[in-house]
Design an enzyme around this catalytic site. Structure first.
Site, PDB file in Angstrom:
ATOM      1  N   GLU A  84     -11.627  33.586  -1.356  1.00 21.97           N
ATOM      2  CA  GLU A  84     -12.355  34.593  -1.623  1.00 21.97           C
ATOM      3  C   GLU A  84     -13.133  35.034  -0.484  1.00 21.97           C
ATOM      4  OE1 GLU A  84     -13.513  33.846  -6.351  1.00 21.97           O
ATOM      5  OE2 GLU A  84     -14.589  32.900  -4.858  1.00 21.97           O
ATOM      6  N   HIS A 123     -15.112  31.922   0.642  1.00 20.09           N
ATOM      7  CA  HIS A 123     -15.154  30.863  -0.251  1.00 20.09           C
ATOM      8  C   HIS A 123     -13.742  29.904  -0.524  1.00 20.09           C
ATOM      9  CE1 HIS A 123     -16.037  29.429  -4.561  1.00 20.09           C
ATOM     10  NE2 HIS A 123     -16.465  28.545  -3.716  1.00 20.09           N
ATOM     11  N   SER A 148     -20.938  28.175  -2.858  1.00 20.71           N
ATOM     12  CA  SER A 148     -20.189  28.206  -4.405  1.00 20.71           C
ATOM     13  C   SER A 148     -21.140  29.105  -5.228  1.00 20.71           C
ATOM     14  CB  SER A 148     -20.340  27.004  -4.972  1.00 20.71           C
ATOM     15  OG  SER A 148     -19.347  25.849  -4.548  1.00 20.71           O
ATOM     16  N   ASN A 171     -15.727  30.910  -9.786  1.00 21.69           N
ATOM     17  CA  ASN A 171     -16.832  30.239 -10.314  1.00 21.69           C
ATOM     18  C   ASN A 171     -17.345  30.718 -11.456  1.00 21.69           C
ATOM     19  OD1 ASN A 171     -16.197  27.959  -8.853  1.00 21.69           O
ATOM     20  ND2 ASN A 171     -17.799  28.358  -7.304  1.00 21.69           N
TER      21      ASN A 171
HETATM   22  N1  CAA Z   1      -5.021  17.181   0.770  1.00 23.01           N
HETATM   23  C1  CAA Z   1      -3.952  17.433   1.155  1.00 23.01           C
HETATM   24  N2  CAA Z   1      -2.850  17.577   0.297  1.00 23.01           N
HETATM   25  C2  CAA Z   1      -3.420  17.075  -1.031  1.00 23.01           C
HETATM   26  C3  CAA Z   1      -4.590  16.467  -1.482  1.00 23.01           C
HETATM   27  C4  CAA Z   1      -5.553  16.845  -0.417  1.00 23.01           C
HETATM   28  N3  CAA Z   1      -6.791  16.426  -0.708  1.00 23.01           N
HETATM   29  N4  CAA Z   1      -4.505  16.400  -2.999  1.00 23.01           N
HETATM   30  C5  CAA Z   1      -3.163  16.530  -3.223  1.00 23.01           C
HETATM   31  N5  CAA Z   1      -2.495  16.992  -2.348  1.00 23.01           N
HETATM   32  C6  CAA Z   1      -0.983  17.399  -2.325  1.00 23.01           C
HETATM   33  C7  CAA Z   1      -0.071  16.393  -2.682  1.00 23.01           C
HETATM   34  O1  CAA Z   1       0.454  15.648  -1.386  1.00 23.01           O
HETATM   35  C8  CAA Z   1       1.016  16.763  -3.232  1.00 23.01           C
HETATM   36  O2  CAA Z   1       2.073  17.491  -2.623  1.00 23.01           O
HETATM   37  P1  CAA Z   1       3.529  17.643  -3.017  1.00 23.01           P
HETATM   38  O3  CAA Z   1       3.525  18.153  -4.291  1.00 23.01           O
HETATM   39  O4  CAA Z   1       4.055  18.868  -2.036  1.00 23.01           O
HETATM   40  O5  CAA Z   1       3.924  16.384  -2.610  1.00 23.01           O
HETATM   41  C9  CAA Z   1       0.409  18.038  -4.159  1.00 23.01           C
HETATM   42  O6  CAA Z   1      -0.839  18.201  -3.445  1.00 23.01           O
HETATM   43  C10 CAA Z   1      -0.061  17.617  -5.707  1.00 23.01           C
HETATM   44  O7  CAA Z   1      -0.810  16.499  -5.478  1.00 23.01           O
HETATM   45  P2  CAA Z   1      -0.622  14.994  -6.416  1.00 23.01           P
HETATM   46  O8  CAA Z   1       0.748  14.914  -6.843  1.00 23.01           O
HETATM   47  O9  CAA Z   1      -1.262  14.024  -5.872  1.00 23.01           O
HETATM   48  O10 CAA Z   1      -1.398  15.534  -7.950  1.00 23.01           O
HETATM   49  P3  CAA Z   1      -1.432  16.760  -8.746  1.00 23.01           P
HETATM   50  O11 CAA Z   1      -0.035  17.240  -9.007  1.00 23.01           O
HETATM   51  O12 CAA Z   1      -2.186  16.103  -9.969  1.00 23.01           O
HETATM   52  O13 CAA Z   1      -2.216  17.688  -8.146  1.00 23.01           O
HETATM   53  C11 CAA Z   1      -4.296  19.053  -7.713  1.00 23.01           C
HETATM   54  C12 CAA Z   1      -3.616  17.560  -7.648  1.00 23.01           C
HETATM   55  C13 CAA Z   1      -3.714  19.798  -6.484  1.00 23.01           C
HETATM   56  C14 CAA Z   1      -5.875  18.673  -7.312  1.00 23.01           C
HETATM   57  C15 CAA Z   1      -4.169  19.528  -9.112  1.00 23.01           C
HETATM   58  O14 CAA Z   1      -4.642  18.649 -10.113  1.00 23.01           O
HETATM   59  C16 CAA Z   1      -5.143  20.934  -9.370  1.00 23.01           C
HETATM   60  O15 CAA Z   1      -4.721  21.946  -8.921  1.00 23.01           O
HETATM   61  N6  CAA Z   1      -6.147  20.844  -9.819  1.00 23.01           N
HETATM   62  C17 CAA Z   1      -7.041  21.873 -10.130  1.00 23.01           C
HETATM   63  C18 CAA Z   1      -7.919  21.905  -8.797  1.00 23.01           C
HETATM   64  C19 CAA Z   1      -9.055  23.198  -8.976  1.00 23.01           C
HETATM   65  O16 CAA Z   1      -9.247  23.782 -10.095  1.00 23.01           O
HETATM   66  N7  CAA Z   1      -9.651  23.176  -7.888  1.00 23.01           N
HETATM   67  C20 CAA Z   1     -10.658  24.167  -7.765  1.00 23.01           C
HETATM   68  C21 CAA Z   1     -12.049  23.495  -7.934  1.00 23.01           C
HETATM   69  S1  CAA Z   1     -13.190  24.530  -8.172  1.00 23.01           S
HETATM   70  C22 CAA Z   1     -13.703  25.027  -6.445  1.00 23.01           C
HETATM   71  O17 CAA Z   1     -13.223  24.398  -5.755  1.00 23.01           O
HETATM   72  C23 CAA Z   1     -14.664  25.965  -6.181  1.00 23.01           C
HETATM   73  C24 CAA Z   1     -16.214  25.513  -6.171  1.00 23.01           C
HETATM   74  O18 CAA Z   1     -17.144  26.190  -5.550  1.00 23.01           O
HETATM   75  C25 CAA Z   1     -16.795  24.481  -6.775  1.00 23.01           C
HETATM   76  P1  NAD Z   2     -20.504  17.985   1.078  1.00 22.92           P
HETATM   77  O1  NAD Z   2     -21.760  16.931   0.867  1.00 22.92           O
HETATM   78  O2  NAD Z   2     -19.283  16.989   1.114  1.00 22.92           O
HETATM   79  O3  NAD Z   2     -20.731  18.028   2.705  1.00 22.92           O
HETATM   80  C1  NAD Z   2     -21.907  18.653   3.202  1.00 22.92           C
HETATM   81  C2  NAD Z   2     -21.861  18.080   4.625  1.00 22.92           C
HETATM   82  O4  NAD Z   2     -23.048  19.036   5.415  1.00 22.92           O
HETATM   83  C3  NAD Z   2     -22.523  16.692   4.793  1.00 22.92           C
HETATM   84  O5  NAD Z   2     -21.509  15.920   5.362  1.00 22.92           O
HETATM   85  C4  NAD Z   2     -23.802  16.740   5.568  1.00 22.92           C
HETATM   86  O6  NAD Z   2     -23.959  15.569   6.239  1.00 22.92           O
HETATM   87  C5  NAD Z   2     -23.728  17.888   6.131  1.00 22.92           C
HETATM   88  N1  NAD Z   2     -24.974  18.715   6.535  1.00 22.92           N
HETATM   89  C6  NAD Z   2     -26.111  19.030   5.734  1.00 22.92           C
HETATM   90  N2  NAD Z   2     -26.868  19.675   6.562  1.00 22.92           N
HETATM   91  C7  NAD Z   2     -26.529  19.966   7.599  1.00 22.92           C
HETATM   92  C8  NAD Z   2     -26.784  20.540   8.926  1.00 22.92           C
HETATM   93  N3  NAD Z   2     -28.142  21.247   8.884  1.00 22.92           N
HETATM   94  N4  NAD Z   2     -25.952  20.814   9.919  1.00 22.92           N
HETATM   95  C9  NAD Z   2     -25.011  20.174   9.941  1.00 22.92           C
HETATM   96  N5  NAD Z   2     -24.215  19.579   8.779  1.00 22.92           N
HETATM   97  C10 NAD Z   2     -25.166  19.350   7.815  1.00 22.92           C
HETATM   98  O7  NAD Z   2     -20.410  19.129   0.513  1.00 22.92           O
HETATM   99  P2  NAD Z   2     -19.196  20.019   0.032  1.00 22.92           P
HETATM  100  O8  NAD Z   2     -18.718  19.430  -1.233  1.00 22.92           O
HETATM  101  O9  NAD Z   2     -18.289  20.016   1.325  1.00 22.92           O
HETATM  102  O10 NAD Z   2     -20.008  21.524  -0.068  1.00 22.92           O
HETATM  103  C11 NAD Z   2     -20.365  22.180   1.229  1.00 22.92           C
HETATM  104  C12 NAD Z   2     -20.542  23.707   0.771  1.00 22.92           C
HETATM  105  O11 NAD Z   2     -19.164  24.118   0.137  1.00 22.92           O
HETATM  106  C13 NAD Z   2     -21.658  23.856  -0.207  1.00 22.92           C
HETATM  107  O12 NAD Z   2     -22.208  24.974   0.160  1.00 22.92           O
HETATM  108  C14 NAD Z   2     -20.698  23.976  -1.573  1.00 22.92           C
HETATM  109  O13 NAD Z   2     -21.374  24.633  -2.713  1.00 22.92           O
HETATM  110  C15 NAD Z   2     -19.365  24.562  -1.183  1.00 22.92           C
HETATM  111  N6  NAD Z   2     -18.163  24.374  -2.082  1.00 22.92           N
HETATM  112  C16 NAD Z   2     -18.222  23.157  -2.386  1.00 22.92           C
HETATM  113  C17 NAD Z   2     -16.827  22.982  -3.117  1.00 22.92           C
HETATM  114  C18 NAD Z   2     -16.530  21.679  -3.853  1.00 22.92           C
HETATM  115  O14 NAD Z   2     -15.642  21.553  -4.912  1.00 22.92           O
HETATM  116  N7  NAD Z   2     -17.145  20.633  -3.515  1.00 22.92           N
HETATM  117  C19 NAD Z   2     -16.012  24.200  -3.388  1.00 22.92           C
HETATM  118  C20 NAD Z   2     -16.237  25.166  -2.814  1.00 22.92           C
HETATM  119  C21 NAD Z   2     -17.285  25.439  -1.934  1.00 22.92           C
END
Ligand code: CAA
Ligand code: NAD
Length: 302
Positions: free
Chosen positions: A170, A158, A137, A208
């Site tokens: 990405e 990503h 991330s 991000n």
């Molecule tokens: N797996 C599979 N399907 C899923 C799911 C999951 N974990 N979660 C939700 N769904 C599906 C549902 O079945 C539903 O499908 P239909 O509408 O076709 O029936 C649909 O997705 C919508 O789900 P919900 O009705 O339960 O809930 P919602 O409408 O509130 O949507 C959400 C949930 C998709 C999470 C929405 O709120 C959303 O898009 N939120 C923003 C998420 C976001 O920004 N993600 C990026 C985070 S940053 C990141 O990931 C990067 C990083 O590196 C940290």
């Molecule tokens: P998570 O903690 O849910 O899963 C990580 C897993 O890796 C754990 O189950 C752990 O047991 C396993 N693990 C640790 N060391 C290991 C090794 N040496 N060999 C094999 N398995 C090992 O974390 P996550 O949220 O799935 O994030 C995983 C990666 O994805 C990170 O680099 C994170 O930055 C990135 N990411 C996270 C998100 C998010 O929203 N959580 C979104 C995009 C990218």
């Protein structure tokens, strides 16, 4: 403007065998979408319990997909789920899982030393043609890939949480990622049904780099007492069309993850105001209030 090699509809990928390392939140989602697209998947995690949990959640999520895809034909839906599940093998040893891989996607903990140890090992056992990608991330793809010899076959892939729902991928080109590797990664993303964008190896890539400072500014706004958490979230949902407000999203991503990303960037870029530590975020994390996963963050969860 020259047209980028962009994603469109169904595409054949030369990658057929994929190993996903890390069976947590992201790895299980990546394994699911690859298996759904007909690929042979090996899902690796050091923790066997996590693998069992991943298989269960993949089964449930495939069920959700099948219900939609085969509304009028539940039998076909069941077949779809069991075939996709049948394409996923699990392993606790990354070595055995990578000897036949065309692509290895790493989704383990966000720690550069642990990622280095893994890729060093993989570089020795994976076939020469195998592409390595990190789902990091916030870390640098070039820095993660610095330990492998195959730098031309290293890049970033990503995904976004929840992986089966979020349509973006990405594709990150490192300094030495070859054109062939880049195209293979783009084709693979398309074959999985994702829309791919291309990006250089910069902090946070595109999403991000914009999302983390946005969430940080929302926390600072709340910390100053300018508006309530609920009103900040309503504002961004109804005023800017976001599916979740910034504080809801912070809870969803995990407050520890938000803090970890900010701290890492702050250390690297101390003059950037947007990456400065936030006392309220640090307090919540120190109290174990990490968001949805612990039942409390900015909000309480059942
Ligand atoms: N797996 C599979 N399907 C899923 C799911 C999951 N974990 N979660 C939700 N769904 C599906 C549902 O079945 C539903 O499908 P239909 O509408 O076709 O029936 C649909 O997705 C919508 O789900 P919900 O009705 O339960 O809930 P919602 O409408 O509130 O949507 C959400 C949930 C998709 C999470 C929405 O709120 C959303 O898009 N939120 C923003 C998420 C976001 O920004 N993600 C990026 C985070 S940053 C990141 O990931 C990067 C990083 O590196 C940290
Ligand atoms: P998570 O903690 O849910 O899963 C990580 C897993 O890796 C754990 O189950 C752990 O047991 C396993 N693990 C640790 N060391 C290991 C090794 N040496 N060999 C094999 N398995 C090992 O974390 P996550 O949220 O799935 O994030 C995983 C990666 O994805 C990170 O680099 C994170 O930055 C990135 N990411 C996270 C998100 C998010 O929203 N959580 C979104 C995009 C990218």
């Amino acid at each position: 403007i020259t047209r980028q090699f962009s994603c469109s509809s169904a595409v054949q990928s030369a990658i057929k065998n994929v190993t996903v390392i890390g069976g947590g939140l992201m790895g299980s989602g990546i394994a699911q979408v690859a298996a759904q697209a007909g690929q042979n998947v090996t899902l690796v995690d050091v923790n066997g319990d996590i693998l069992a949990k991943a298989q269960k959640s993949i089964g449930n999520n495939l069920g959700r997909v099948a219900k939609k895809m085969y509304k009028d034909n539940p039998q076909e839906g069941e077949k779809f789920v069991s075939e996709a599940m049948g394409r996923i093998k699990t392993a606790t040893d990354p070595v055995s899982g990578s000897q036949t891989a065309d692509l290895v996607v790493e989704a383990i903990v966000e720690n550069i030393d642990i990622k280095h140890q893994l890729f060093q090992k993989l570089d020795q056992v994976a076939p020469d043609h195998t592409i390595f990608a990190s789902n990091t991330s916030s870390l640098s793809v070039n820095e993660i890939g610095a330990v492998v010899k195959r730098k031309d076959k290293f890049g970033g892939l990503h995904f976004f949480n929840p992986v089966p729902v979020m349509r973006l991928l990405e594709v990150v080109r490192g300094a030495e990622t070859s054109e062939t590797t880049y195209r293979s990664m783009m084709d693979w993303g398309k074959a999985l049904g994702k829309t791919c964008i291309t990006c250089k190896d910069t902090p946070g890539f595109v999403v991000n780099r914009l999302l983390v400072p946005y969430i940080a500014e929302a926390i600072r706004l709340f910390e100053r007492g300018d508006a309530s958490a609920k009103d900040i979230d309503i504002a961004m949902k109804l005023g800017a069309g976001y599916p979740m407000g910034p504080l809801e999203l912070a809870d969803y991503v995990g407050l520890d993850t938000n803090k970890f990303i900010l701290d890492g960037w702050h250390k690297k870029y101390p003059d950037q105001q947007l990456f400065k530590p936030i006392p309220l975020l640090n307090k919540l994390v120190s109290e174990g209030k990490l968001g949805v996963k612990t039942g409390e963050g900015f909000y309480k969860y059942e």
